[in-house]
Design a protein around this motif. Sequence first.
Motif, short mmCIF file in Angstrom:
data_model
loop_
_atom_site.label_atom_id
_atom_site.label_comp_id
_atom_site.label_asym_id
_atom_site.label_seq_id
_atom_site.Cartn_x
_atom_site.Cartn_y
_atom_site.Cartn_z
N UNK A 143 -1.61 7.52 2.80
CA UNK A 143 -2.84 7.36 3.57
C UNK A 143 -3.94 6.90 2.63
N UNK A 144 -4.98 6.30 3.18
CA UNK A 144 -6.08 5.87 2.34
C UNK A 144 -7.43 6.07 3.00
N UNK A 145 -8.44 6.35 2.19
CA UNK A 145 -9.83 6.35 2.64
C UNK A 145 -10.42 5.00 2.25
N UNK A 146 -10.93 4.27 3.23
CA UNK A 146 -11.43 2.91 3.01
C UNK A 146 -12.80 2.77 3.63
N UNK A 190 0.81 -1.23 0.00
CA UNK A 190 0.00 0.00 0.00
C UNK A 190 0.84 1.27 0.00
N UNK A 191 2.01 1.26 0.68
CA UNK A 191 2.84 2.47 0.71
C UNK A 191 3.44 2.79 -0.65
N UNK A 192 3.52 1.80 -1.53
CA UNK A 192 3.94 2.08 -2.89
C UNK A 192 2.88 2.83 -3.67
N UNK A 237 -7.04 5.37 6.93
CA UNK A 237 -6.14 4.30 7.36
C UNK A 237 -4.73 4.53 6.83
N UNK A 238 -3.75 3.96 7.53
CA UNK A 238 -2.37 3.97 7.07
C UNK A 238 -1.65 2.76 7.65
#
Length: 292
Positions: free
Chosen positions: A143-146, A137-139, A269-270
């Motif tokens: 940060x992400x909205x999930x 995911x860091x690639x 999320x992270x």
Amino acid sequence: METIRNLKSLQVFQLAYVHQNVSRAAQALNTSQSSVSYHIKKLEEELGVVLFRRTARGLEPTDEGAALAADVEQGLTAIRSGLERTRQRANTLRVAVLPMFASRWLSSRLGGFWERHPGLQLSIQNHNNSYARMENPLGFADLGIQWGQGAWPKFAVHRLWPEHLVVVCSPDYRRTRRLERAEDLARCTLLHVDDTRMWEEWLRNAGLSLSPQQPQMMLEDRHFQLSSTINGLGVSLFAAWLVQEELSDGRLIDPFDRAWSTAFSYNLIHPRGAGLSKPAREFRNWMLALCE
């Protein structure tokens, strides 16, 4: 891993090679001539080779000195490039967003964040609710909205707010399917994205269960789901705030006239253990403050 000894001596050597003069190298380094001579001698002793011949005109590189200078320049160029990339990354923030969330909530608020951080390079990455399932995911983003129930053990999860779901369909669809009670959904096509877990939760709360014979259609994303619902392809569950415009103008109706609580929500999320950059921390804190 073997450490690089005498890195300072290599830097001094490289400038001495460029200037081929101890005095000019010392000026470039803002140090003394004796310091330059010391580092060159130290490096020669370490390597066991002569790097320069001292002449009346200055320093004349030996073959070994010229070969080393080429290698050192290549290495220093790589280091400078790495430092520049690190500097750029330190001022860049990548956020993985869900398109419908971005268009209906985030985009109208981003201006406030940018006003506080005008020099930040912000990259918005669309994903199909897949950030928490990515192998790296860091690639993809910092940060992400999930959307989901928050059960992602490899991530730090910040629930944005409690959600309430509404069942919606087009007015014509309700009329043709005679949709009045929860039991009437058995003759409707259930539209969803990802999987049927939201419908299973809703039906369970209504005292029903999802039948294997239930007509259903899985769609690619929420925008497509919304347009499909408006166009009469079936019945959908949406977070109530997402479809207020369509409910107000009559393109959609809520046949049960009720919002239902849910365990699902939007989450910021992270990945755990990776550490957040300063821009990522600032974005997280800004967003969570908006959602209080």
